[in-house]
Scaffold this active site. Structure first.
Site, PDB file in Angstrom:
ATOM      1  N   HIS A   9       1.059  -1.523  -0.015  1.00 22.61           N
ATOM      2  CA  HIS A   9       0.591   0.251  -0.066  1.00 22.61           C
ATOM      3  C   HIS A   9       0.919   1.377   0.195  1.00 22.61           C
ATOM      4  O   HIS A   9       0.858   1.578   1.226  1.00 22.61           O
ATOM      5  CB  HIS A   9      -0.489   0.306   1.239  1.00 22.61           C
ATOM      6  CG  HIS A   9      -1.628   1.071   1.610  1.00 22.61           C
ATOM      7  ND1 HIS A   9      -1.569   2.335   2.742  1.00 22.61           N
ATOM      8  CD2 HIS A   9      -2.636   1.392   0.743  1.00 22.61           C
ATOM      9  CE1 HIS A   9      -3.024   2.744   2.439  1.00 22.61           C
ATOM     10  NE2 HIS A   9      -3.296   2.439   1.282  1.00 22.61           N
ATOM     11  N   ARG A  10       0.887   1.847  -1.254  1.00 19.26           N
ATOM     12  CA  ARG A  10       1.931   3.168  -0.885  1.00 19.26           C
ATOM     13  C   ARG A  10       2.986   2.647  -1.653  1.00 19.26           C
ATOM     14  O   ARG A  10       3.999   3.680  -0.757  1.00 19.26           O
ATOM     15  CB  ARG A  10       0.759   3.841  -0.508  1.00 19.26           C
ATOM     16  CG  ARG A  10      -0.449   4.571   0.030  1.00 19.26           C
ATOM     17  CD  ARG A  10      -0.622   5.754   0.846  1.00 19.26           C
ATOM     18  NE  ARG A  10      -1.749   5.358   0.521  1.00 19.26           N
ATOM     19  CZ  ARG A  10      -2.736   6.746   1.696  1.00 19.26           C
ATOM     20  NH1 ARG A  10      -1.786   7.472   2.913  1.00 19.26           N
ATOM     21  NH2 ARG A  10      -4.032   6.748   2.144  1.00 19.26           N
ATOM     22  N   GLU A  36       1.239  -0.595  -4.697  1.00 19.88           N
ATOM     23  CA  GLU A  36      -0.555  -0.023  -5.009  1.00 19.88           C
ATOM     24  C   GLU A  36      -0.352   0.948  -4.317  1.00 19.88           C
ATOM     25  O   GLU A  36       0.682   1.752  -3.800  1.00 19.88           O
ATOM     26  CB  GLU A  36      -1.618  -0.187  -4.055  1.00 19.88           C
ATOM     27  CG  GLU A  36      -2.291   0.506  -4.046  1.00 19.88           C
ATOM     28  CD  GLU A  36      -2.705   1.400  -2.768  1.00 19.88           C
ATOM     29  OE1 GLU A  36      -4.001   2.320  -3.208  1.00 19.88           O
ATOM     30  OE2 GLU A  36      -1.900   2.060  -2.665  1.00 19.88           O
ATOM     31  N   ASP A  38      -1.307   5.788  -6.202  1.00 14.23           N
ATOM     32  CA  ASP A  38      -2.416   6.417  -5.827  1.00 14.23           C
ATOM     33  C   ASP A  38      -1.650   7.506  -7.023  1.00 14.23           C
ATOM     34  O   ASP A  38      -0.759   8.645  -7.243  1.00 14.23           O
ATOM     35  CB  ASP A  38      -2.709   7.629  -4.938  1.00 14.23           C
ATOM     36  CG  ASP A  38      -2.861   6.943  -3.303  1.00 14.23           C
ATOM     37  OD1 ASP A  38      -3.872   6.170  -3.652  1.00 14.23           O
ATOM     38  OD2 ASP A  38      -2.029   6.609  -2.647  1.00 14.23           O
ATOM     39  N   HIS A  51      -1.179  10.596  -2.848  1.00 17.04           N
ATOM     40  CA  HIS A  51      -2.638  10.084  -2.642  1.00 17.04           C
ATOM     41  C   HIS A  51      -3.559  11.250  -2.097  1.00 17.04           C
ATOM     42  O   HIS A  51      -4.372  10.964  -2.411  1.00 17.04           O
ATOM     43  CB  HIS A  51      -2.012   9.800  -1.107  1.00 17.04           C
ATOM     44  CG  HIS A  51      -3.272   8.895  -0.709  1.00 17.04           C
ATOM     45  ND1 HIS A  51      -4.261  10.124   0.397  1.00 17.04           N
ATOM     46  CD2 HIS A  51      -4.140   8.333  -0.487  1.00 17.04           C
ATOM     47  CE1 HIS A  51      -5.552   9.495   1.294  1.00 17.04           C
ATOM     48  NE2 HIS A  51      -5.342   8.417   0.356  1.00 17.04           N
ATOM     49  N   GLU A 111      -4.203   3.392  -8.457  1.00 15.38           N
ATOM     50  CA  GLU A 111      -5.798   4.563  -7.856  1.00 15.38           C
ATOM     51  C   GLU A 111      -6.080   5.124  -8.460  1.00 15.38           C
ATOM     52  O   GLU A 111      -4.930   6.054  -8.347  1.00 15.38           O
ATOM     53  CB  GLU A 111      -5.484   3.846  -6.221  1.00 15.38           C
ATOM     54  CG  GLU A 111      -7.532   4.767  -6.198  1.00 15.38           C
ATOM     55  CD  GLU A 111      -7.235   4.640  -4.073  1.00 15.38           C
ATOM     56  OE1 GLU A 111      -8.019   5.763  -4.037  1.00 15.38           O
ATOM     57  OE2 GLU A 111      -6.392   4.022  -3.599  1.00 15.38           O
ATOM     58  N   LYS A 113      -7.361   8.728  -8.307  1.00 17.97           N
ATOM     59  CA  LYS A 113      -7.737   9.841  -7.278  1.00 17.97           C
ATOM     60  C   LYS A 113      -8.509  11.068  -8.451  1.00 17.97           C
ATOM     61  O   LYS A 113      -8.030  11.904  -7.883  1.00 17.97           O
ATOM     62  CB  LYS A 113      -6.328  10.411  -6.370  1.00 17.97           C
ATOM     63  CG  LYS A 113      -5.730   9.259  -5.797  1.00 17.97           C
ATOM     64  CD  LYS A 113      -6.227   8.847  -5.180  1.00 17.97           C
ATOM     65  CE  LYS A 113      -6.959   9.804  -3.140  1.00 17.97           C
ATOM     66  NZ  LYS A 113      -7.329   8.873  -2.655  1.00 17.97           N
ATOM     67  N   ASP A 231       0.606  -2.125   3.822  1.00 16.53           N
ATOM     68  CA  ASP A 231       1.356  -1.417   4.563  1.00 16.53           C
ATOM     69  C   ASP A 231       2.873  -2.363   4.946  1.00 16.53           C
ATOM     70  O   ASP A 231       4.078  -1.374   4.524  1.00 16.53           O
ATOM     71  CB  ASP A 231       0.882  -0.126   5.643  1.00 16.53           C
ATOM     72  CG  ASP A 231       0.152   0.374   5.136  1.00 16.53           C
ATOM     73  OD1 ASP A 231       0.372   0.918   4.375  1.00 16.53           O
ATOM     74  OD2 ASP A 231      -0.592   0.642   6.433  1.00 16.53           O
TER      75      ASP A 231
END
Length: 245
Positions: A9-10, A36, A38, A51, A111, A113, A231
């Site tokens: 995640h990120r 992953e 954003d 993000h 993702e 945004k 994470d």
């Protein structure tokens, strides 16, 4: 556990500043099989990985991404807020990430945004970039903006999409099939064993977010999910690689 997706995640956001090249590089070292991140868009139409819609939290600057050129954006420090060791980290472009994973087979969960800011032309730009880099089979496009995902699917039927959502949905797999999505990315508390099984029967995979506690990871695995967004990819990797007793 074969083919279980360990999605960072990120990037490795527990040990590096989120959505930076350091985080992306580190998560692969920690056992992630997917990343992953954003996607936002600058005022001059460049796709960048951050993000928030504004710079204040992770770049200690004022302003919205939509109002800043790419060259301006690259002058900001996106690492010092996390730790002095990461000072001078930059906000990456989408191409920076593509360059990192090219030839590696890493899954990319991008993702969009575009729920707060409606970035005009974002879908066309991201589809073209994916095709230019020949990463159609490695990318999954996700968003809370499901209308945007439908647009992406119409532009590029060959690129997978996944629906992000926070609350429990009624028969989410039916909704996914209707929108031609191949994945569901629910918040961890919206996951049920019945929905996961029914989704898979419809050809739809389930990757919950953001699961960091080992006990919660095991609970998600026990529901039958096909991957987890976390994470701490190293924690998840160690958990799923433990031989069965």
């Amino acid at each position: 556990m074969r083919n279980f997706a360990i999605i960072a995640h990120r990037g490795a956001s527990a040990v590096c500043p989120e959505n930076t090249m350091s985080a992306f590089e580190r998560c692969l070292e920690l056992g992630a099989t997917g990343i992953e991140t954003d996607v936002q868009m600058t005022s001059d139409g460049r796709l960048v990985l951050i993000h928030d819609e504004t710079l204040s939290r992770t770049a200690a600057a004022e302003g919205w991404i939509k109002d800043i050129t790419y060259d301006q954006l690259r002058t900001y420090d996106a690492g010092a807020w996390f730790h002095a060791d990461f000072a001078e980290e930059r906000i990456p472009s989408l191409e920076d990430l593509f360059r990192l994973v090219q030839g590696k087979g890493t899954l990319l969960n991008l993702e969009l945004k575009n729920g707060i800011v409606s970035y005009k032309g974002m879908e066309e730009k991201i589809v073209q970039a994916i095709r230019d880099w020949k990463l159609e089979q490695q990318v999954v496009l996700s968003s809370f903006n499901h209308a945007s995902l439908v647009r992406c699917k119409r532009l590029a039927p060959e690129i997978r999409t996944a629906l992000l959502y926070m609350e429990k949905l009624y028969r989410p797999y039916d909704y996914a099939v209707k929108l031609e999505a191949s994945g569901l990315h629910p918040y961890k508390l919206a996951v049920t064993h019945e929905d996961v099984a029914a989704a898979l029967a419809h050809g739809v995979v389930t990757y919950p977010f953001t699961v960091n506690d080992p006990a919660e990871m095991q609970a998600m695995i026990d529901t039958g999910v096909q991957g987890i967004i976390t994470d701490v990819p190293d924690v998840l990797a160690s958990l799923i690689n433990v031989p069965a007793r």
